[in-house]
Design a protein around this motif. Structure first.
Motif, short mmCIF file in Angstrom:
data_model
loop_
_atom_site.label_atom_id
_atom_site.label_comp_id
_atom_site.label_asym_id
_atom_site.label_seq_id
_atom_site.Cartn_x
_atom_site.Cartn_y
_atom_site.Cartn_z
N VAL A 57 0.72 -1.30 -0.26
CA VAL A 57 -0.09 0.12 -0.04
C VAL A 57 0.42 1.48 0.03
O VAL A 57 0.25 1.88 -0.61
N PHE A 58 1.69 0.94 1.07
CA PHE A 58 2.99 2.66 0.96
C PHE A 58 3.65 2.57 0.26
O PHE A 58 4.90 3.53 0.05
N ARG A 59 4.50 1.53 -0.58
CA ARG A 59 5.68 1.22 -1.91
C ARG A 59 5.90 2.59 -3.24
O ARG A 59 6.94 2.96 -2.00
N THR A 60 4.92 3.36 -2.62
CA THR A 60 4.82 4.36 -3.72
C THR A 60 5.46 5.37 -3.08
O THR A 60 7.09 5.97 -3.71
N ARG A 61 4.67 6.17 -2.37
CA ARG A 61 5.23 7.18 -1.32
C ARG A 61 7.18 5.90 -0.78
O ARG A 61 7.50 7.42 -0.67
N ILE A 62 6.86 5.30 -0.27
CA ILE A 62 8.63 4.95 0.30
C ILE A 62 9.47 5.01 -0.76
O ILE A 62 10.72 5.15 -0.31
N ASP A 63 9.25 4.53 -1.96
CA ASP A 63 10.21 4.88 -3.09
C ASP A 63 9.94 6.23 -3.42
O ASP A 63 11.67 6.43 -3.41
N ALA A 64 9.74 7.10 -3.63
CA ALA A 64 9.84 8.42 -3.59
C ALA A 64 10.72 8.85 -2.15
O ALA A 64 11.32 9.77 -2.90
N LEU A 65 10.24 8.34 -1.28
CA LEU A 65 11.52 9.13 -0.17
C LEU A 65 12.80 8.73 0.15
O LEU A 65 13.87 9.34 -0.11
N ALA A 81 20.05 19.06 4.37
CA ALA A 81 19.91 17.67 3.83
C ALA A 81 18.90 16.75 4.73
O ALA A 81 17.97 16.26 4.21
N LEU A 82 19.91 16.11 5.78
CA LEU A 82 18.99 14.90 6.99
C LEU A 82 18.23 15.95 6.88
O LEU A 82 16.60 14.75 7.29
N ILE A 83 17.52 16.85 7.60
CA ILE A 83 16.33 17.62 7.90
C ILE A 83 15.35 17.84 6.95
O ILE A 83 13.73 17.20 7.89
N ASP A 84 15.68 18.26 6.14
CA ASP A 84 14.82 18.23 5.10
C ASP A 84 13.98 16.74 4.64
O ASP A 84 12.61 16.29 4.42
N TRP A 85 14.66 15.57 4.02
CA TRP A 85 15.08 14.47 3.82
C TRP A 85 13.52 13.95 5.29
O TRP A 85 12.29 13.66 5.23
N LEU A 86 14.48 13.75 7.04
CA LEU A 86 13.13 13.62 7.83
C LEU A 86 12.38 14.48 7.83
O LEU A 86 10.58 13.88 8.09
N ASP A 87 11.95 15.15 7.75
CA ASP A 87 10.54 16.71 7.65
C ASP A 87 9.36 15.84 6.13
O ASP A 87 8.75 15.44 5.83
N ALA A 88 9.85 15.03 5.01
CA ALA A 88 9.43 14.64 4.11
C ALA A 88 9.12 13.42 4.75
O ALA A 88 7.94 13.12 4.09
N VAL A 89 9.57 12.70 5.20
CA VAL A 89 9.12 11.08 6.47
C VAL A 89 8.08 11.77 6.96
O VAL A 89 6.83 11.01 7.03
N PHE A 92 4.92 12.30 4.97
CA PHE A 92 4.65 10.77 4.99
C PHE A 92 3.21 10.09 5.85
O PHE A 92 2.07 9.58 5.65
N ALA A 93 4.39 10.22 6.88
CA ALA A 93 3.30 10.12 8.50
C ALA A 93 2.36 9.75 8.69
O ALA A 93 1.42 9.57 9.22
N ALA A 94 2.65 11.23 9.16
CA ALA A 94 1.70 12.20 9.16
C ALA A 94 0.91 12.45 8.64
O ALA A 94 -0.46 12.57 9.34
N THR A 95 0.30 12.34 7.15
CA THR A 95 0.26 12.60 6.71
C THR A 95 -1.12 11.35 6.17
O THR A 95 -1.98 11.48 5.79
N THR A 96 -0.32 10.35 6.21
CA THR A 96 -1.41 9.21 5.27
C THR A 96 -1.53 8.45 6.54
O THR A 96 -1.10 7.67 7.28
N ARG A 97 -2.58 7.75 7.16
CA ARG A 97 -3.88 7.03 7.66
C ARG A 97 -3.02 5.79 7.69
O ARG A 97 -2.70 5.11 6.98
N LEU A 123 13.36 2.75 4.59
CA LEU A 123 13.68 4.26 5.07
C LEU A 123 15.36 4.42 6.11
O LEU A 123 15.77 5.17 6.24
N THR A 124 15.27 3.11 6.41
CA THR A 124 16.89 3.23 7.18
C THR A 124 17.83 3.33 5.75
O THR A 124 18.66 3.84 6.27
N ARG A 125 17.49 1.92 5.19
CA ARG A 125 18.63 2.07 3.92
C ARG A 125 19.45 3.65 3.59
O ARG A 125 20.15 4.05 3.38
N ALA A 126 17.46 4.21 3.43
CA ALA A 126 17.32 5.65 2.44
C ALA A 126 18.28 6.24 3.17
O ALA A 126 19.33 7.29 3.11
#
Length: 182
Positions: A57-65, A81-89, A92-97, A123-126
Motif C-alpha cells: 500500500v505504501f510502496r510508491t511513497r516509500i520509493d519517493a522517499l 539535507a537530513l532535516i529536509d528528508w526527515l521532514d518529508a518522512v 508522509f507518516a503524519a498525513t497518511t493514515r 527508510l533506514t537504508r535510504a
C-alpha cells in the motif's frame, strides 16, 4: 502472474489502500477480501502477512522517499539535507493514515517475519547515508533508527491533532534541536 491474478492484485491493492486510509493499519483483511469480491485465501496468496499488505500500500511513497534521500545526499549542508528528508518522512507518516502504525509495528514484529522490504528497513537504508554525512552535527550516537523512531512517535502523538501537519513539523524541529543543536 496470470491476467486474472494481476487484476485481483491491483483490485486488492486499491481496496486495501482505501481501507487503510479509512481504518488505519488494523483494517480487516477479511473485509478487504469481501469488498474486492475475492476469498480471504486470495488476499493471503498476494499478501501473506499484514506487513506485506501495508508495504504494498505504501510502496510508491516509500520509493519517493528513497529517491529524495539520494537527491539530498550531495547537498552541501548535510544537516539541512537530513532535516529536509526527515521532514518529508514525517509529512508522509503524519498525513497518511496507517503509516505511523505500520512503522511502529515494524519495530515489534515477529523475528521470523521477513523485514527486508518493510517500510522501516527501506527508510533506514535510504536515510542512513544522510545520517552518516551529518554525523558531525548530531549528538554522538544518534542513528537513523533513533530518528525514525522519533518521527514515528511524533506522527502517532499528533494523529488526532486538529492541524496534524503543522504540529508534527513543530515537534520535529524541537526534536532536531535536541539531537542536533545548531
Amino acid at each position: 502472474m496470470r491476467a486474472d491474478a494481476r487484476r485481483n492484485y491491483a483490485l486488492l491493492l486499491d481496496v486495501a489502500a482505501r481501507a487503510v486510509a479509512e481504518q488505519g493499519a488494523d483494517a480487516s483483511l477479511e473485509q478487504i477480501a469481501r469488498t474486492a469480491g475475492v476469498g480471504s485465501g486470495t488476499v493471503r496468496r498476494h499478501f501473506p502477512t499484514r506487513h506485506a499488505l501495508l508495504e504494498a500500500v505504501f510502496r510508491t511513497r516509500i520509493d519517493a522517499l528513497d529517491v529524495r534521500a539520494r537527491e539530498l545526499a550531495d547537498r552541501p549542508d548535510p544537516r539541512a539535507a537530513l532535516i529536509d528528508w526527515l521532514d518529508a518522512v514525517l509529512a508522509f507518516a503524519a498525513t497518511t493514515r496507517g503509516v505511523a502504525e505500520a512503522l511502529n509495528r515494524d519495530h515489534v514484529a515477529d523475528p521470523g517475519e521477513p523485514h527486508e522490504h518493510c517500510a522501516t528497513a527501506r527508510l533506514t537504508r535510504a536515510g542512513d547515508p544522510l545520517v552518516r554525512r551529518a554525523a558531525a552535527t548530531l549528538t554522538p550516537g544518534v542513528t537513523i533508527a533513533d530518528l525514525l523512531t522519533l518521527v514515528t512517535g511524533i506522527a502517532l502523538a499528533t494523529e488526532h491533532h486538529p492541524d496534524r501537519a503543522a504540529e508534527s513539523r513543530r515537534l520535529l524541529h524541537l526534536t532536531i534541536t535536541g539531537v542536533s543543536p545548531d
